[in-house]
Design a protein around this motif. Structure first.
Motif, PDB file in Angstrom:
ATOM      1  N   PRO A 108       0.818  -1.173  -0.010  1.00  0.00           N
ATOM      2  CA  PRO A 108      -0.067  -0.186   0.034  1.00  0.00           C
ATOM      3  C   PRO A 108       0.896   1.375   0.023  1.00  0.00           C
ATOM      4  CG  PRO A 108      -0.763  -1.497   1.609  1.00  0.00           C
ATOM      5  CD  PRO A 108       0.449  -2.066   1.070  1.00  0.00           C
ATOM      6  N   VAL A 122       3.759   1.636  -1.144  1.00  0.00           N
ATOM      7  CA  VAL A 122       4.072   2.022  -2.825  1.00  0.00           C
ATOM      8  C   VAL A 122       3.414   2.710  -3.560  1.00  0.00           C
ATOM      9  CG1 VAL A 122       5.102   0.974  -4.881  1.00  0.00           C
ATOM     10  CG2 VAL A 122       6.144   0.311  -2.705  1.00  0.00           C
ATOM     11  N   VAL A 123       2.034   2.116  -3.646  1.00  0.00           N
ATOM     12  CA  VAL A 123       0.894   2.472  -4.347  1.00  0.00           C
ATOM     13  C   VAL A 123       0.681   4.086  -3.886  1.00  0.00           C
ATOM     14  CG1 VAL A 123      -1.257   2.220  -5.420  1.00  0.00           C
ATOM     15  CG2 VAL A 123      -0.054   0.332  -4.884  1.00  0.00           C
ATOM     16  N   ILE A 124       0.484   4.208  -2.771  1.00  0.00           N
ATOM     17  CA  ILE A 124       0.006   5.415  -2.186  1.00  0.00           C
ATOM     18  C   ILE A 124       1.150   6.501  -2.288  1.00  0.00           C
ATOM     19  CG2 ILE A 124       0.304   5.387   0.299  1.00  0.00           C
ATOM     20  CD1 ILE A 124      -2.845   6.591  -1.358  1.00  0.00           C
ATOM     21  N   LEU A 156       1.133   8.167  -5.891  1.00  0.00           N
ATOM     22  CA  LEU A 156      -0.249   8.976  -5.779  1.00  0.00           C
ATOM     23  C   LEU A 156       0.205  10.388  -5.154  1.00  0.00           C
ATOM     24  CD1 LEU A 156      -2.989   6.489  -5.686  1.00  0.00           C
ATOM     25  CD2 LEU A 156      -1.823   7.514  -7.929  1.00  0.00           C
ATOM     26  N   THR A 199       1.219   6.162   6.608  1.00  0.00           N
ATOM     27  CA  THR A 199       0.558   5.773   5.275  1.00  0.00           C
ATOM     28  C   THR A 199      -0.690   6.504   5.217  1.00  0.00           C
ATOM     29  OG1 THR A 199       1.602   3.643   5.568  1.00  0.00           O
ATOM     30  CG2 THR A 199      -0.152   3.826   3.917  1.00  0.00           C
ATOM     31  N   PHE A 200      -1.538   6.554   6.497  1.00  0.00           N
ATOM     32  CA  PHE A 200      -2.822   7.025   6.446  1.00  0.00           C
ATOM     33  C   PHE A 200      -2.644   8.616   6.168  1.00  0.00           C
ATOM     34  CE2 PHE A 200      -4.198   3.541   9.053  1.00  0.00           C
ATOM     35  CZ  PHE A 200      -5.120   2.889   8.107  1.00  0.00           C
ATOM     36  N   PHE A 217      -2.729   8.790   2.739  1.00  0.00           N
ATOM     37  CA  PHE A 217      -3.919   8.602   2.165  1.00  0.00           C
ATOM     38  C   PHE A 217      -4.841  10.025   2.230  1.00  0.00           C
ATOM     39  CE2 PHE A 217      -3.832   3.839   2.463  1.00  0.00           C
ATOM     40  CZ  PHE A 217      -4.171   3.702   1.176  1.00  0.00           C
ATOM     41  N   VAL A 246      -3.958  12.615  -0.149  1.00  0.00           N
ATOM     42  CA  VAL A 246      -4.258  12.216  -1.614  1.00  0.00           C
ATOM     43  C   VAL A 246      -6.202  12.298  -1.519  1.00  0.00           C
ATOM     44  CG1 VAL A 246      -4.869  10.240  -3.197  1.00  0.00           C
ATOM     45  CG2 VAL A 246      -2.481  10.710  -2.120  1.00  0.00           C
ATOM     46  N   LEU A 247      -6.772  12.090  -0.776  1.00  0.00           N
ATOM     47  CA  LEU A 247      -8.265  11.948  -1.051  1.00  0.00           C
ATOM     48  C   LEU A 247      -8.667  13.246  -0.638  1.00  0.00           C
ATOM     49  CD1 LEU A 247      -9.272   8.694   0.929  1.00  0.00           C
ATOM     50  CD2 LEU A 247      -9.257   9.163  -1.469  1.00  0.00           C
ATOM     51  N   VAL A 280      -8.031  14.984  -4.044  1.00  0.00           N
ATOM     52  CA  VAL A 280      -9.097  14.422  -5.211  1.00  0.00           C
ATOM     53  C   VAL A 280     -10.553  14.858  -4.865  1.00  0.00           C
ATOM     54  CG1 VAL A 280     -10.268  12.382  -5.746  1.00  0.00           C
ATOM     55  CG2 VAL A 280      -7.552  12.332  -5.555  1.00  0.00           C
ATOM     56  N   PHE A 281     -10.913  15.269  -3.602  1.00  0.00           N
ATOM     57  CA  PHE A 281     -12.319  15.228  -3.541  1.00  0.00           C
ATOM     58  C   PHE A 281     -12.669  16.893  -3.332  1.00  0.00           C
ATOM     59  CE2 PHE A 281     -12.726  10.776  -2.381  1.00  0.00           C
ATOM     60  CZ  PHE A 281     -13.370  10.594  -3.373  1.00  0.00           C
ATOM     61  N   PHE A 314      -7.184   9.418 -13.782  1.00  0.00           N
ATOM     62  CA  PHE A 314      -7.558   9.899 -12.463  1.00  0.00           C
ATOM     63  C   PHE A 314      -8.589   9.006 -11.690  1.00  0.00           C
ATOM     64  CE2 PHE A 314     -10.487  12.760 -10.167  1.00  0.00           C
ATOM     65  CZ  PHE A 314      -9.502  13.535  -9.475  1.00  0.00           C
ATOM     66  N   THR A 332      -8.281   7.412  -8.008  1.00  0.00           N
ATOM     67  CA  THR A 332      -9.005   7.480  -7.074  1.00  0.00           C
ATOM     68  C   THR A 332      -9.660   6.079  -6.297  1.00  0.00           C
ATOM     69  OG1 THR A 332      -9.718   9.434  -8.189  1.00  0.00           O
ATOM     70  CG2 THR A 332     -11.075   8.777  -6.361  1.00  0.00           C
ATOM     71  N   THR A 341      -6.633   4.372  -4.598  1.00  0.00           N
ATOM     72  CA  THR A 341      -6.823   4.854  -3.161  1.00  0.00           C
ATOM     73  C   THR A 341      -7.940   4.049  -2.273  1.00  0.00           C
ATOM     74  OG1 THR A 341      -5.943   6.585  -4.110  1.00  0.00           O
ATOM     75  CG2 THR A 341      -6.429   6.976  -1.822  1.00  0.00           C
ATOM     76  N   ILE A 356      -7.286   0.447  -1.461  1.00  0.00           N
ATOM     77  CA  ILE A 356      -6.117   0.248  -0.750  1.00  0.00           C
ATOM     78  C   ILE A 356      -6.446   0.754   0.641  1.00  0.00           C
ATOM     79  CG2 ILE A 356      -3.509   0.865  -0.481  1.00  0.00           C
ATOM     80  CD1 ILE A 356      -3.225   0.337  -3.219  1.00  0.00           C
ATOM     81  N   LEU A 357      -7.139   1.806   0.724  1.00  0.00           N
ATOM     82  CA  LEU A 357      -7.456   2.451   2.067  1.00  0.00           C
ATOM     83  C   LEU A 357      -8.359   1.203   2.906  1.00  0.00           C
ATOM     84  CD1 LEU A 357      -7.456   4.426   4.092  1.00  0.00           C
ATOM     85  CD2 LEU A 357      -9.373   5.366   3.096  1.00  0.00           C
ATOM     86  N   MET A 374      -8.214  -1.818   2.385  1.00  0.00           N
ATOM     87  CA  MET A 374      -7.183  -2.974   2.580  1.00  0.00           C
ATOM     88  C   MET A 374      -6.720  -2.649   4.133  1.00  0.00           C
ATOM     89  SD  MET A 374      -4.789  -4.952   0.036  1.00  0.00           S
ATOM     90  CE  MET A 374      -3.437  -4.002   0.489  1.00  0.00           C
ATOM     91  N   MET A 375      -5.946  -1.441   3.984  1.00  0.00           N
ATOM     92  CA  MET A 375      -5.351  -1.243   5.189  1.00  0.00           C
ATOM     93  C   MET A 375      -5.949  -0.891   6.454  1.00  0.00           C
ATOM     94  SD  MET A 375      -2.137  -0.158   4.639  1.00  0.00           S
ATOM     95  CE  MET A 375      -1.527   0.914   5.891  1.00  0.00           C
ATOM     96  N   VAL A 417      -5.217  -3.145  -8.726  1.00  0.00           N
ATOM     97  CA  VAL A 417      -4.571  -1.702  -8.680  1.00  0.00           C
ATOM     98  C   VAL A 417      -3.805  -1.769 -10.026  1.00  0.00           C
ATOM     99  CG1 VAL A 417      -2.896  -0.017  -7.407  1.00  0.00           C
ATOM    100  CG2 VAL A 417      -4.630  -1.235  -6.211  1.00  0.00           C
TER     101      VAL A 417
END
Lengths: 133, 133, 133
Positions: free
Chosen positions: A63, A65-67, A70, A119-120, A123, A126-127, A130-131, C8, C12, C15, C18-19, C21-22, C65
């Motif tokens: 997670p 690596v992916v986040i 982003l 990590t959070f 998150f 990023v979120l 995005v929003f 995009f 999203t 994210t 994965i969130l 999953m975390m 992902v």
């Protein structure tokens, strides 16, 4: 430019933590070999510990690596990004050392929690980007 | 251009190995169903073998996917990149066949080691690019 | 533009899943803590269920992902992409709820199969683009 540098940093740190994760495989083999010739039990506590540590790495590092990729795209401040990445990488290294060395569970739990908070935090960043954008 | 083509190749091979990994899930279900109606044990050696093989895939294929993308960004020679990707993909397919078919452990171990050496070679390339540039 | 928007969207949704999953990690800890003080068994069925659910997430969400990012690069129609991503995200959320809530296995199996079909559909799209272009 800041985005580019962040992406470069995120790639570098992703490489480092994944390399650390990959090194768990030879370590498991090493423990399997050195522990197995003593007795013939199938489940050795040391081998099981390395295995669980590897599993925990999978669950947390992927997670990240992916986040982190982003997160780097949201053009964060360089110092903030570097802080996130450094903190995560050191918390994972510390976690592995504490896990393998069979340190008291609190030190291992602390490094696990630090890694997850980082990590959070990414998150959240990023979120919110995005929003709200 | 070389970078673009490498990225295209890396994406293609990433798709192939991840598809192979995904196919482990139906395979596990298949073994679960065909093995379970014989006897009522919860732990069947065949099912456990497929499961461990899937876990091994997770531990090796995911680092490959991430590092192959970064490796493609370092603009490697096309032939070298193709060699890395082909070697890895075939080593993983061979590993699965050897694992499921319950071949002697040496053939399975060999393919595992080939796959890991390819991954480490890409790590070396990426890290040397990052720290010397 | 369609590619950009798809990327995009894919980021999203990546994210979000994965969130999700975390969040399995704290949930496991919570179950471990609330279940452990009752009795001293090492293997508790609830904890094991959360753990297996987390493992199932790892096996399904990570391929999603990677493949969703590649899928977004094939310039799909926006509505098709959105359908894929929405369907996958809801199937995984439903899967977790059904798993943790110990619903009958059929509802859990259905959501698992929906998620895998979506992933395979994206695989098909990516591979057909790669090999026919």
């Amino acid at each position: 430019l800041s985005t580019l540098l962040s992406q470069f940093l995120s790639s570098t740190y992703a490489t480092i933590v994944i390399l650390k994760m990959m090194l768990m495989s030879p370590l498991t083999s090493y423990f399997c070999l050195t522990r197995k010739d003593k007795k013939l039990v199938r489940i050795d506590p040391d081998v099981e510990r390395v295995r669980r540590c590897h599993q925990n790495d999978l669950e947390n590092i992927i997670p990240f690596v992916v986040i982190s990729l982003l997160y780097a795209l949201t053009a964060p401040e360089l110092s903030a990004a570097l802080l996130h990445f450094c903190l995560f990488a050191s918390s994972r290294v510390f976690h592995t050392v504490a896990y393998i060395g069979a340190q008291p569970q609190s030190s291992r739990g602390l490094s696990l929690i630090v890694g997850m908070l980082v990590t959070f935090s990414m998150f959240y960043r990023v979120l919110s980007k995005v929003f709200l954008l």
